[in-house]
Design a protein around this motif. Structure first.
Motif, PDB file in Angstrom:
ATOM      1  N   LEU A  33      80.625 -26.236 -22.386  1.00 38.96           N
ATOM      2  CA  LEU A  33      81.338 -26.890 -21.288  1.00 38.96           C
ATOM      3  C   LEU A  33      81.829 -28.274 -21.715  1.00 38.96           C
ATOM      4  CD1 LEU A  33      82.287 -27.077 -18.367  1.00 38.96           C
ATOM      5  CD2 LEU A  33      79.986 -27.879 -17.762  1.00 38.96           C
ATOM      6  N   GLN A  34      80.993 -29.010 -22.429  1.00 38.08           N
ATOM      7  CA  GLN A  34      81.403 -30.343 -22.893  1.00 38.08           C
ATOM      8  C   GLN A  34      82.648 -30.258 -23.770  1.00 38.08           C
ATOM      9  OE1 GLN A  34      77.763 -31.621 -24.738  1.00 38.08           O
ATOM     10  NE2 GLN A  34      77.045 -32.684 -22.901  1.00 38.08           N
ATOM     11  N   LYS A  35      82.698 -29.243 -24.617  1.00 38.75           N
ATOM     12  CA  LYS A  35      83.851 -29.059 -25.496  1.00 38.75           C
ATOM     13  C   LYS A  35      85.107 -28.754 -24.687  1.00 38.75           C
ATOM     14  CE  LYS A  35      85.325 -26.402 -29.555  1.00 38.75           C
ATOM     15  NZ  LYS A  35      84.910 -25.337 -30.522  1.00 38.75           N
ATOM     16  N   LEU A  36      84.974 -27.893 -23.671  1.00 31.84           N
ATOM     17  CA  LEU A  36      86.122 -27.546 -22.830  1.00 31.84           C
ATOM     18  C   LEU A  36      86.621 -28.761 -22.049  1.00 31.84           C
ATOM     19  CD1 LEU A  36      84.903 -24.082 -21.461  1.00 31.84           C
ATOM     20  CD2 LEU A  36      86.736 -24.466 -23.124  1.00 31.84           C
ATOM     21  N   CYS A  37      85.697 -29.598 -21.582  1.00 30.78           N
ATOM     22  CA  CYS A  37      86.088 -30.814 -20.857  1.00 30.78           C
ATOM     23  C   CYS A  37      86.768 -31.803 -21.793  1.00 30.78           C
ATOM     24  CB  CYS A  37      84.869 -31.461 -20.203  1.00 30.78           C
ATOM     25  SG  CYS A  37      84.199 -30.555 -18.783  1.00 30.78           S
ATOM     26  N   ARG A  38      86.221 -31.930 -22.993  1.00 34.31           N
ATOM     27  CA  ARG A  38      86.767 -32.882 -23.960  1.00 34.31           C
ATOM     28  C   ARG A  38      88.201 -32.516 -24.340  1.00 34.31           C
ATOM     29  NH1 ARG A  38      82.782 -32.624 -27.084  1.00 34.31           N
ATOM     30  NH2 ARG A  38      83.600 -31.161 -28.630  1.00 34.31           N
ATOM     31  N   LYS A  39      88.501 -31.228 -24.409  1.00 35.08           N
ATOM     32  CA  LYS A  39      89.841 -30.760 -24.758  1.00 35.08           C
ATOM     33  C   LYS A  39      90.770 -30.697 -23.549  1.00 35.08           C
ATOM     34  CE  LYS A  39      88.681 -28.011 -28.844  1.00 35.08           C
ATOM     35  NZ  LYS A  39      88.799 -26.671 -29.483  1.00 35.08           N
ATOM     36  N   GLY A  40      90.236 -30.992 -22.371  1.00 38.42           N
ATOM     37  CA  GLY A  40      91.051 -30.964 -21.170  1.00 38.42           C
ATOM     38  C   GLY A  40      91.319 -29.570 -20.642  1.00 38.42           C
ATOM     39  N   GLN A  41      90.558 -28.585 -21.118  1.00 41.14           N
ATOM     40  CA  GLN A  41      90.777 -27.215 -20.669  1.00 41.14           C
ATOM     41  C   GLN A  41      90.145 -26.973 -19.292  1.00 41.14           C
ATOM     42  OE1 GLN A  41      89.465 -25.473 -24.659  1.00 41.14           O
ATOM     43  NE2 GLN A  41      91.071 -24.038 -24.034  1.00 41.14           N
ATOM     44  N   VAL A  42      89.067 -27.673 -19.009  1.00 45.35           N
ATOM     45  CA  VAL A  42      88.483 -27.664 -17.664  1.00 45.35           C
ATOM     46  C   VAL A  42      88.958 -28.924 -16.962  1.00 45.35           C
ATOM     47  CG1 VAL A  42      86.355 -27.911 -16.340  1.00 45.35           C
ATOM     48  CG2 VAL A  42      86.471 -26.258 -18.204  1.00 45.35           C
TER      49      VAL A  42
END
Length: 323
Positions: A33-42
């Motif tokens: 989840l942290q990775k998805l947030c960092r990439k702006g996907q979430v």
């Protein structure tokens, strides 16, 4: 798979984003989840967010395509016979909660060798597109009586807080072997667990002893047949495992038919050899306001014993909600 947007419900107010994902996508790791947030996907309402962001109702959460392992497998279709058995247990329900009268012998949750239990049966009460009802508390497998369910996670949180805050009044009925002296009082006896797994036991210990847990219960003798049997009303002030069973044994009056505590004294020829402990009444704050008081009728084996001993339980009061 494609991008989807999900709306935060009223029931999910003030929930952290990472906990929201844990609830809806339990196989997605915190790191994922942290990775998805960092990439702006979430995103939330179109904006970038951190996993610890608090949510409020009506917000839109962007869900990117997730790895297959992030999506839990759909639960198997519920067994119609088990669903009907569960529905037959319902003694009260409204838009917020459900109250069951659990039979003796049915486990609340799974464990070694337990294939049928209340928690797995609850899938049969899931409304289409809604949440599976959640257990708010537990009672022993051998104990019968009231079991409280929440229809949504938010209601579950409110009810769990009431239990933690001791704003819930619980009354159990028990038939014990012997007659306690005095006839009523408070049992303030610390407890500790010894052993592991299915062989573990809860035992009374001295205050201050290592692993000692404070445990307190009140009791009242409602009727008795001389000194042989007594009908007790019990109220646990704390919520330790097997607390009432061990506390009544510490009085020298084990619960009739107790398979784990009380030894041979608890097993009396001519009486049903099942635990005579019943969660009779629950009085608690209703999540929509006011209080709800609900009572559960006795199970068949305790009705039989009451009749044999001449104990008169009377009618079970109807559920009552005060505003």
């Amino acid at each position: 798979m494609s991008v989807e947007n999900r709306i935060v419900s009223e029931d999910e107010a003030d929930l952290r984003l990472d906990r929201w994902f844990r609830r809806h996508y339990p196989n997605l790791t915190q790191g994922g989840l942290q990775k998805l947030c960092r990439k702006g996907q979430v995103r939330v309402d179109g904006g970038r967010v951190q996993p610890n962001k608090r949510l409020y109702p009506g917000q839109s959460i962007r869900i990117p395509p997730l790895p297959d392992q992030s999506r839990p497998a759909p639960p198997p279709p519920p067994n119609p016979a088990l669903v009907q058995q569960l529905r037959d247990m319902i003694i009260y329900e409204d838009d917020h909660l459900i109250v069951l009268n659990k039979p003796s012998g049915l486990a609340t949750q799974g464990g070694p060798g337990i294939t049928v239990h209340v928690d797995m049966m609850l899938e049969g009460l899931r409304p289409e597109g809604g949440d599976k009802p959640r257990l708010v508390h537990r009672i022993d497998r051998d104990t019968s009586g009231i079991l409280l369910l929440a229809r949504t996670p938010g209601v579950a949180a409110k009810l769990a807080a009431a239990f933690r805050g001791r704003d819930v009044s619980k009354t159990y009925w028990a038939v014990v072997v012997g007659r306690p002296s005095p006839a009523e009082g408070v049992i303030d006896q610390p407890l500790a667990k010894v052993g592991a797994g299915g062989a573990s036991l809860i035992v009374p210990v001295s205050r201050g002893e290592e692993d000692a847990m404070s445990a307190k219960s009140s009791y009242e003798t409602l009727d008795a047949t001389g000194k042989r049997f007594s009908w007790l009303a019990l109220s646990p002030w704390t919520g330790r495992t097997h607390q009432l069973r061990v506390h009544t044994e510490s009085l020298g009056t084990p619960i009739l038919g107790d398979p784990r505590y009380g030894g041979e004294t608890a097993h009396v020829e001519g009486f049903p050899d099942r635990l005579h402990l019943h969660a009779r009444m629950l009085d608690f704050p209703h999540p929509a306001g006011g209080r709800l008081q609900v009572a559960a009728p006795l199970p068949p084996h305790m009705r039989e014993t009451f009749q044999m001993l001449g104990f008169i339980a009377g009618d079970t009061p109807a559920p009552r909600r005060t505003r």
